[in-house]
Design a protein around this motif. Structure first.
Motif, PDB file in Angstrom:
ATOM      1  N   THR C 172       1.277  -7.961  -6.799  1.00 55.57           N
ATOM      2  CA  THR C 172      -0.121  -8.064  -6.378  1.00 55.57           C
ATOM      3  C   THR C 172      -0.697  -6.652  -6.373  1.00 55.57           C
ATOM      4  O   THR C 172      -0.343  -5.851  -5.511  1.00 55.57           O
ATOM      5  CB  THR C 172      -0.210  -8.628  -4.948  1.00 55.57           C
ATOM      6  OG1 THR C 172       0.564  -9.798  -4.879  1.00 55.57           O
ATOM      7  CG2 THR C 172      -1.661  -8.895  -4.576  1.00 55.57           C
ATOM      8  N   PRO C 173      -1.567  -6.338  -7.315  1.00 54.97           N
ATOM      9  CA  PRO C 173      -2.044  -4.956  -7.433  1.00 54.97           C
ATOM     10  C   PRO C 173      -2.635  -4.432  -6.148  1.00 54.97           C
ATOM     11  O   PRO C 173      -2.551  -3.247  -5.859  1.00 54.97           O
ATOM     12  CB  PRO C 173      -3.098  -5.038  -8.548  1.00 54.97           C
ATOM     13  CG  PRO C 173      -2.755  -6.276  -9.308  1.00 54.97           C
ATOM     14  CD  PRO C 173      -2.174  -7.226  -8.309  1.00 54.97           C
ATOM     15  N   ALA C 174      -3.205  -5.342  -5.388  1.00 49.86           N
ATOM     16  CA  ALA C 174      -3.838  -4.891  -4.160  1.00 49.86           C
ATOM     17  C   ALA C 174      -2.840  -4.556  -3.057  1.00 49.86           C
ATOM     18  O   ALA C 174      -3.172  -3.891  -2.084  1.00 49.86           O
ATOM     19  CB  ALA C 174      -4.795  -5.967  -3.664  1.00 49.86           C
ATOM     20  N   ALA C 175      -1.627  -5.041  -3.230  1.00 46.83           N
ATOM     21  CA  ALA C 175      -0.626  -4.827  -2.184  1.00 46.83           C
ATOM     22  C   ALA C 175      -0.394  -3.340  -1.971  1.00 46.83           C
ATOM     23  O   ALA C 175      -0.409  -2.555  -2.924  1.00 46.83           O
ATOM     24  CB  ALA C 175       0.673  -5.527  -2.545  1.00 46.83           C
ATOM     25  N   SER C 176      -0.145  -2.982  -0.747  1.00 54.08           N
ATOM     26  CA  SER C 176      -0.016  -1.560  -0.406  1.00 54.08           C
ATOM     27  C   SER C 176       1.163  -0.904  -1.129  1.00 54.08           C
ATOM     28  O   SER C 176       1.090   0.225  -1.563  1.00 54.08           O
ATOM     29  CB  SER C 176       0.176  -1.420   1.108  1.00 54.08           C
ATOM     30  OG  SER C 176       1.383  -2.054   1.500  1.00 54.08           O
ATOM     31  N   GLY C 177       2.258  -1.646  -1.266  1.00 52.07           N
ATOM     32  CA  GLY C 177       3.454  -1.039  -1.856  1.00 52.07           C
ATOM     33  C   GLY C 177       3.562  -1.240  -3.353  1.00 52.07           C
ATOM     34  O   GLY C 177       4.593  -0.930  -3.951  1.00 52.07           O
TER      35      GLY C 177
END
Lengths: 236, 236, 236, 236
Positions: C172-177
Motif C-alpha cells: 500500500t503506497p500510502a502505508a508508512s513503512g
DNA sequence: GATGAATGAGGATTCATTCAT
DNA sequence: TATGAATGAATCCTCATTCAT
C-alpha cells in the motif's frame, strides 16, 4: 585455474654468480631436488618421444606417456600442463640437440662449394639426426590435422625459415631457373622441406642398403631441382 | 590393439551387372532395398569424406559421420563394420571415381611424348581430382601411424604400383640416370609418390595464383628428377 | 566439437495435427522410443535430485548421478551435455511442477485478503513444494560459488521477479513503512527471498512439531516485516 | 567418507602466556621456531581466507592455498592435517579476532537500551567485521552440504549459542510475543542467525548506498521480528 | 621445518560399438 | 532396415595427501 608453469631452469639461469658462490654447499640440496625434476622431465620427454614414434602424436595419450616413463599421470602433469606442452618442449629439446650436434653444418661457412658437396654437408647431419631422433619426424606430423597443428607449426615455421635462408644464400639470381621473387623462393623452400619430410619417412622406415638408396634419391631429387637455380649455364 | 573385420559391404559394392540382371524381374523389392542401401552407402561415404577432410581421419568419429549423413549410428554400422572399413571403402570409391574421370590419362596411349607433356597429361588429372576430392589426401594421411595405417596402405600400395608401372613404361634403360634394377625403380616410384603427396598438401592448402605456383613447382621437381632417366643425352 | 542438443520434445510439439492423425498407428514405435528417452531423462533427473540433495550441487558428480540412476556415464551424456545442463533442466522441471501444483496460489486473485491469510496462501504451497522436492533448495545453493552460479541464477532471478511482483501488488503506497522506490522494493524482495531460503533450510532439516514451529516463525517474521508496508495505520 | 583428524595446531595457538613465560630464557631457539610456525600459520590462514572468498570453500584446493601463501603443499600439511582443519582454524581465528575487535558489543553491558539501539550496537560491529573479513561468511557456507558441514558447524553452533544467549537476556517473558519455552527461543535464535546470514550475503555483494540500504533492511526485519518479544504492550 | 616430487583415485567427457525395438 | 538408447573403457586432467630429501 591453471597456474602452474615451470620456471625451474629459468631460476637456475637467473641465479647470480655471487649467490651461487655464497651458497655453494647449501645449494646442493635444492639443486638435487631440481636435478630430480630435470631427470623426470628428461625421462618423460624420452617416454613421449617413444610413444609419439610408435603411435603418432594424435593418438598418443598422456597416460601412455606416463606409463612408459614409469610414473603416475599426476607426476606428468606436475611438469607439463598438457599434451601439447610435451610436444612443444620435446620439439624444442630436439631442435636444440640438433643444433648442438650438427649446428655448424647448417649455418654454412662455405656456401660456395659445389651443390653436391653442399647438399651432403647439409643433408647428412639432418638425416643422421632424424635417424637418431625419429620422434622429430613424428612431431612434424601433427600438422595438417586441425586443432593439433598450431603449436607444432612453430617447428614447421622454424625449419621453413631456415631452409628459406639457406636457399636465399645459395641461389644465384642470374641463374636461369632461379626464383624471381621472394614469394617464389618461399614456395621453393616449402617444396624442399616437403621433399625432405617425405624422404625422411622412407629413410626412417628402411635400413641398411635401402636406407642408403633413399638417401641417395633424396640428394638426387634436390640436386636436380636446385641446380638450375644455382648454376649459371655456361654461355655457349 | 584394434581388431578389424572389414569387408561386408565391399561384396555388395562389387556385385557384378550379371548378377543384377539375373534377378531382374522377381526381385523388384529387394532390388529397391539394395538401391536404397547403395544410396545410404553413398550418403555415408560422402559424409565421411567431409568429416575426414575437416578433422582428419584419426579425429573423425563415427558418430560425427552418421550425424553428417543424417542417419543414426546404428545405421552406419549396418553398412560398415567399423571406422576403418569406411575409410577403405571411401578410398576404393575415390579411386574408382578417379579412374572413371581421368583414367585414360593414366594408362597412357602416348608414353613417347616428351616428358613435360607427359607430366602434364598425368599430373593435371591427378591434381584436378585431388582438388575436387580432398578427402583422398586426408585418407592417405592415416599412414605412418601404426594401428591406423594398415588398411590405408592398400591405397598406398595401389598408387605405388601404378606409379611404378608408369615409370617402368617411360624409363629409357639406356639413359644415364635410369634406375638399373627393379628395386631402384621401386625406390624412384616411392620418391615420386612422396613428392606428389607433399606437393598436394601445399596445393590443397592454397588457392589461385599460389596454387598454380605450387603446381608448377611440382612439375619442375618431377621433370628435373625424371628427365635424366628418360632422355638419352645426345652423343656429342 | 559438441553438437548434441536434445530437441526431442520440440519435435513432438512441432508435430502437426494432420501428421499425427495420419500416422497414429505407425508412430507408436517412434513414440515408444521417445518414451524410453523421456523415461531415462526423468530417471536421471530424479537421480540428480537425490544426489544434489545429499551432496550439494558442487560436490555432485555426473558419475554418481549415473550410478544412482542405474545407467552408465555414457547414457547420461546422451541426454545432457554436462552437469550444468542437468541442474538447469532439473530446475526447470521443478519450477514447472511447482506451477502445476500450486500455481494458482501465486498469482493471487485475492490480494486484498488480510496479510496473515495472504502469507498462508502463498507460503503454504511453497513450503509444501519444497518439502516434497528438497532438491529445489539444493539447486538454489549453487549460487554464491563462482563458476557454478550463472545458470542457477536464472532460478534465482525468476523467483526474485515473482516475489517482487507479488510485493508490488500488495504494498500500500500510502502505508508508512512502504518502500518508496522501485529499488527499495527490489531490496525488500531480496530480503524476503533470503528469509524464505534460510527458513526453508531450517524447515527442511527438521520434522514434525519442530518443522511446524519453524514454519510459524517464518510466517511471523514475514508478517511483522511486511505488515507496515501494507497496513495503513488508523488515524487516531 | 573423509576421515578428519583436526587439532594439532590448535594446541599451539592456545598456548597460554604462562607457558610461554616459563620457557623464556633457555628456549630462545625453539621459541623462534614456534614464532616462525605462528607466522606460517597466519600466512596460511590469510591465504586460505583469500582463496575461500574467491572460490568458496568446496572449490578451494589445498594446493591453491599453499601457492597463495607462497609455500609448498608439504609445508601446509605440516601445520594442518587436512583441508577441513584449515577451515576450522580459520573460523576460530576469525571468531577470536571478532571478539578482540568488537567483543564488548556482544556481551552487552546495557541490554536495557531500547531495541533499535541494541540492534545497532550488536549488528554494526558484526557487519563491520564481516565486511572486513568476508571469509567468515564463506566459511559459514560449507554448511548444509553433508560431508563438509560437520566441522564448520562448530562455527554455527558457536554463533547460535551466542545469539541465543543474547536473546535470552533481552526477551521480556511477559511480552505477548515472547517465546514461551527454551526450544522456542532456540528456534527464534536460529531464525535470527539465518536472517543475518542471508542479509550478510546481500550486504557483502553490494557497496555504498545499496549496502547501506540492505543494512537498514536487516535492522528493520530484526526490529519488527523481535520487538514484540521485548516490548510489553502498554495496558490500555 | 621446508621442499616439491610423487601418488592414484576420481572427475567430466567422448567414442566406437552393440542392442532392443 | 533404421533408430537411438546403452555401454564401458579410455581420455585428459585435478587434487588431497604423502614422502624422500
Amino acid at each position: 585455474m591453471r597456474e602452474t608453469s615451470r620456471t625451474k631452469s629459468a631460476d637456475k639461469a637467473g641465479e647470480s654468480i655471487t649467490e651461487a658462490a655464497l651458497s655453494a654447499a647449501a645449494e646442493t640440496a635444492p639443486r638435487r631436488r631440481q636435478a630430480r625434476g630435470e631427470r623426470r622431465i628428461a625421462q618423460l620427454l624420452t617416454a613421449a618421444a617413444g610413444v609419439f614414434c610408435r603411435t603418432g602424436y594424435a593418438a598418443a595419450s598422456t597416460n601412455a606417456i606416463a606409463r612408459e616413463a614409469g610414473v603416475s599421470p599426476g607426476t606428468l602433469y606436475q611438469f607439463f600442463p598438457n599434451k601439447e606442452a610435451i610436444a612443444v618442449e620435446l620439439g624444442g629439446h630436439l631442435l636444440q640437440r640438433a643444433h648442438e650436434a650438427h649446428g655448424r653444418a647448417f649455418l654454412l661457412e662455405n656456401l660456395d662449394r659445389p651443390l653436391p658437396d653442399l647438399l651432403d654437408a647439409v643433408l647428412d647431419p639432418v638425416i643422421a639426426f632424424n635417424c637418431e631422433n625419429p620422434a622429430f619426424w613424428a612431431l612434424m606430423h601433427g600438422s595438417g590435422i586441425p586443432g593439433i597443428a598450431q603449436e607444432h607449426d612453430e617447428l614447421h615455421v622454424g625449419l621453413q625459415t631456415r631452409v628459406e635462408g639457406l636457399l636465399r644464400a645459395c641461389v644465384t639470381p642470374a641463374a636461369s631457373g632461379a626464383p624471381a621473387t621472394d614469394t617464389e623462393l618461399a614456395h621453393v623452400a616449402h617444396m624442399v622441406l616437403g621433399i625432405m619430410k617425405t624422404s625422411l619417412e622412407l629413410i626412417l622406415a628402411s635400413e641398411g642398403a635401402e636406407r642408403a638408396a633413399y638417401i641417395a634419391q633424396l640428394k638426387t631429387v634436390l640436386l636436380r631441382y636446385l641446380d638450375p637455380m644455382i648454376t649459371t649455364p655456361p654461355p655457349h
